[in-house]
Enzyme design. Structure first.
Site, mmCIF file in Angstrom:
data_model
loop_
_atom_site.group_PDB
_atom_site.id
_atom_site.type_symbol
_atom_site.label_atom_id
_atom_site.label_comp_id
_atom_site.label_asym_id
_atom_site.label_seq_id
_atom_site.Cartn_x
_atom_site.Cartn_y
_atom_site.Cartn_z
ATOM 1 N N HIS A 140 -0.468 11.724 -3.048
ATOM 2 C CA HIS A 140 0.732 10.893 -3.122
ATOM 3 C C HIS A 140 1.495 10.880 -1.802
ATOM 4 C CE1 HIS A 140 3.740 8.659 -5.330
ATOM 5 N NE2 HIS A 140 4.681 9.492 -4.941
ATOM 6 N N SER A 150 6.489 4.473 -3.666
ATOM 7 C CA SER A 150 6.422 5.013 -5.017
ATOM 8 C C SER A 150 7.291 4.149 -5.938
ATOM 9 C CB SER A 150 6.842 6.487 -5.019
ATOM 10 O OG SER A 150 6.454 7.128 -6.212
ATOM 11 N N ASP A 176 -4.244 10.091 -5.383
ATOM 12 C CA ASP A 176 -2.850 10.174 -5.820
ATOM 13 C C ASP A 176 -2.800 10.332 -7.340
ATOM 14 O OD1 ASP A 176 -0.130 9.874 -6.309
ATOM 15 O OD2 ASP A 176 0.098 8.210 -4.912
#
Length: 705
Positions: free
Chosen positions: A676, A557, A644
């Protein structure tokens, strides 16, 4: 070092240049067309990337299977959590061998003064057990399943649960009568996670999101009434702010909280009159964060408020709940470098969470004199926190503890005696011995002289870390003041047992060393995050822990942004880079306020849409913008998910295509039904991690068990 089998040519994406123009700067982007998720050509390209990655990693299938077997073999697959008391019941979860998802259960208390959780065994029946929700049953017919809300009324007669079967974090809330087993007609689609019952069980409080995936509205649903009649309790119009709601442990108030990265605000609603007008705690002030926790002291409703108004690392105040803006009593003063994180209030005392010296701490807060008694642990590196404490007046506090070498441990802290009562330690099968492993902290020197902590763990039988260069896995994050804690991991043992050292670079932008640590790694200081990570890599090489041809970096991320940035800054330091759901096209995303989360993110990264200096700064580090034709990149694996909503698949897809243009050996793996957090189900998650670790071990030449 193992090399990949001779592959076919990688997918070559069509170049369809579009021009992005901001602040007098025109940028040609050949792969922005990937953003059209419904375009058959985009799906075909992602599927081609998956096929190519599968071919390139086919020689690792046996290793992947071996690692999956090791994870599975070390895990007690049929197990139970430590029961938590709430109302007249003990609540706990079950996992069953061969099943992907957990099972939520409960059993009745033995008596009203029963505070010792029953010791449950997978081999024995639990007297009076009720199965509340079996995730495996709910997941039938779906490739993806995630539970975003789960709660039982205080009276124990009804249950709500919110389910996502796509991976987009939109949950449908349903209600079940636990007395009759009947599914009630109440069904609320499109909610955010965290729906909750009112204390009397008559209402459900839930939140919904706007088009940018921002939780912006709190709703009140009365059971048995149409969803169309639900009452809007609060709406937050400012696109920078997230909104959430929950009841105080005392059941006295509903707290509606909203916050950006740097500013927060709270409103209280009397729990016995949820349609009443919310009351403001403190007015919103730009740059001031606070949160409140209710207590009753000498018969008076009070709020403990943790805030940073003139207190960088926060201080704790006490105010009258009837007049929060009135006289303030400082309970725990601000101390530079000791970051106060939160306070949990109970009837007779509070629990204070804070950080000092790069480690999380817990202390018992006395309502009598405001003193804090810190709980002590004997490991040099550890993580600790309180949780699973729904009762208002318990005699003990549930605590979670662990370290790199100590498996996750559940304690109950007996407040009257100060005794830590061991309830459970995560079982690790196969003869795991914590003493076979070692952990320590090293310190790297950043470009500006700042000392950056590095946490390390390794298996002792391979020798002391630093005695000779070894394969090393360096992990980093460094955003949102999120701290990477020294926690235990079963999958990580598959690395350590092959001689790999695992290390965490606690770079600026995280919260490990206090609020200033975060401030020095965000906005126009963001490059510190990247150069800190490079400094840690250099330190590990220079001090004999590893060598550049035996080190893999990993981040996910915002940590994936870190990976992309260091790949451009110092590709020569790494043999490989593993980027999970990586935020690598940061400037394009943050320029577009119509995309999910963009406006909220401006407090973290800056606003390049309206500020030319921020635009230029972000352009100087955004990985996609800065792929180098003159660099010899390490091997790169980017992992993403089609659904996501936080970091869209388009970012790593574009990045990999651009890397290929300059000759980089880059692979893309896109889960076509996931969000995600990746795939759902524990076995699927283990297989995914085994795939990543097999690739990593292949890169560093540590594939032998």
């Amino acid at each position: 070092m193992t090399t990949d089998a001779a592959p076919t040519a990688p997918p070559v994406a069509a170049r369809k240049p579009v021009v992005r123009s901001h602040h007098g700067d025109d940028v040609e982007d050949a792969y922005e067309w990937f953003r059209a998720k419904e375009d058959a050509a985009v799906i075909a390209h992602l599927e081609a990337e998956n096929a190519y990655t599968q071919e390139r990693t086919a020689h690792l299938s046996e290793l992947q299977d071996a690692i999956f077997g090791e994870i599975k073999g070390r895990t007690l697959e049929t197990d139970l959590s430590v029961p938590t008391r709430r109302g007249d019941w003990w609540y706990y979860g079950r996992t069953v061998e061969g099943k992907q998802y957990g099972i939520q259960c409960r059993a009745p208390l033995a008596s009203a003064d029963d505070w010792t959780p029953p010791e449950l065994s997978p081999d024995a029946d639990v007297e009076g057990e009720q199965i509340l929700l079996d995730g495996n049953v709910e997941a039938e017919g779906h490739e993806f399943f995630s539970l975003g809300s789960f709660e039982v009324t205080t009276a124990g007669d009804r249950m709500l649960y919110g389910v996502d079967v796509a991976g987009d974090e939109r949950y449908t809330v349903r209600v079940r009568d636990l007395i009759t087993g009947e599914q009630l007609p109440d069904e609320i689609p499109g909610t955010f996670a965290g729906a909750t019952f009112s204390p009397d069980g008559r209402f459900i409080v839930y939140t919904t999101v706007d088009d940018a995936w921002r939780p912006d509205t709190v709703w009140l649903h009365e059971l048995g009434t149409p969803v169309a009649d639900d009452v809007k309790l609060f709406h937050e119009p400012d696109e920078r702010f997230w909104l959430g709601a929950g009841f105080t442990r005392s059941d006295r108030y509903l707290v509606i909280g909203m916050g950006s990265s740097i500013t927060s605000e709270e409103w209280l609603v009397d729990a016995d009159d949820l349609r009443s007008e919310p009351r403001l705690v403190w007015p919103r002030t730009e740059g001031v964060e606070y949160d409140s926790s209710h207590a009753v002291i000498d018969g008076e409703d009070v709020l403990f408020i943790l805030h940073n108004d003139g207190a960088l690392d926060f201080e704790l105040l006490k105010v009258a709940a009837s007049d929060p803006a009135g006289p303030r009593e400082v309970v725990v003063p601000h101390r530079t470098g000791e970051r106060l994180l939160g306070v949990s209030t109970f009837r007779d005392w509070g629990v204070l969470a804070y950080r000092r010296g790069g480690l999380a701490r817990l202390g018992m807060l006395s309502y009598t004199d405001g003193s804090v008694s810190e709980l002590e642990f004997d490991e040099p590196l550890y993580s600790v926190g309180s949780g699973g404490n729904p009762e208002w007046a318990p005699p003990l506090i549930r605590i979670g503890y662990g370290s790199f070498v100590t498996p996750g441990t559940v304690f109950d802290y007996e407040v009257a005696t100060g005794e830590l009562l061991l309830r459970k330690r995560q079982p690790v099968l196969g003869g795991y011995e914590p003493s076979d492993y070692a952990q320590e902290r090293a310190w790297a020197t950043a470009q500006d002289g700042t000392q950056i902590p590095i946490s390390l763990v390794w298996k002792r039988s391979f020798g002391d870390a630093g005695a000779a260069p070894r394969a090393l896995h360096l992990y980093g994050y460094g955003s949102y003041e999120h701290s990477i804690e020294p926690g235990f991991s079963v999958p990580r043992l598959s690395e350590l047992d092959r001689g790999v050292i695992f290390a965490v670079a606690h770079v600026r932008g995280g919260g490990e060393m206090g609020r200033q640590w975060y401030e020095d790694g965000k906005l126009l200081h963001k490059r510190n995050t990247f150069t800190d990570f490079v400094a840690c890599a250099v330190h590990l090489i220079d001090h004999g822990y590893t060598s550049a041809d035996r080190m893999v970096a990993e981040g996910g991320s915002a940590g994936g942004l870190l990976m992309g940035a260091v790949a451009n800054l110092a590709p020569e330091l790494f043999a490989g880079i593993l980027a999970d759901v990586p935020f690598v096209d940061a400037l394009t995303t943050i320029l577009d306020p119509s995309l999910p989360l963009t406006v909220i993110e401006w407090d973290e990264w800056g606003d390049p849409l309206h500020n030319a200096d921020v635009y230029a700064y972000m352009k100087s580090y955004s990985p996609y913008e800065n792929v180098r034709a003159d660099a010899a990149y390490p091997r790169i694996l980017a992992v993403t998910s089609l659904n996501d909503t936080r970091v869209m698949y388009v970012e790593p897809a574009k990045w990999v295509a651009r890397l290929r243009e300059v000759g980089a050996d880059a692979l893309l793996k896109c889960e076509m039904v996931a969000g995600h957090g990746g795939v759902s189900g524990r076995y699927n998650a283990w297989k995914e991690r085994a795939f990543e670790l097999a690739w990593l071990l292949d890169v560093v030449g540590a594939t032998d068990a």
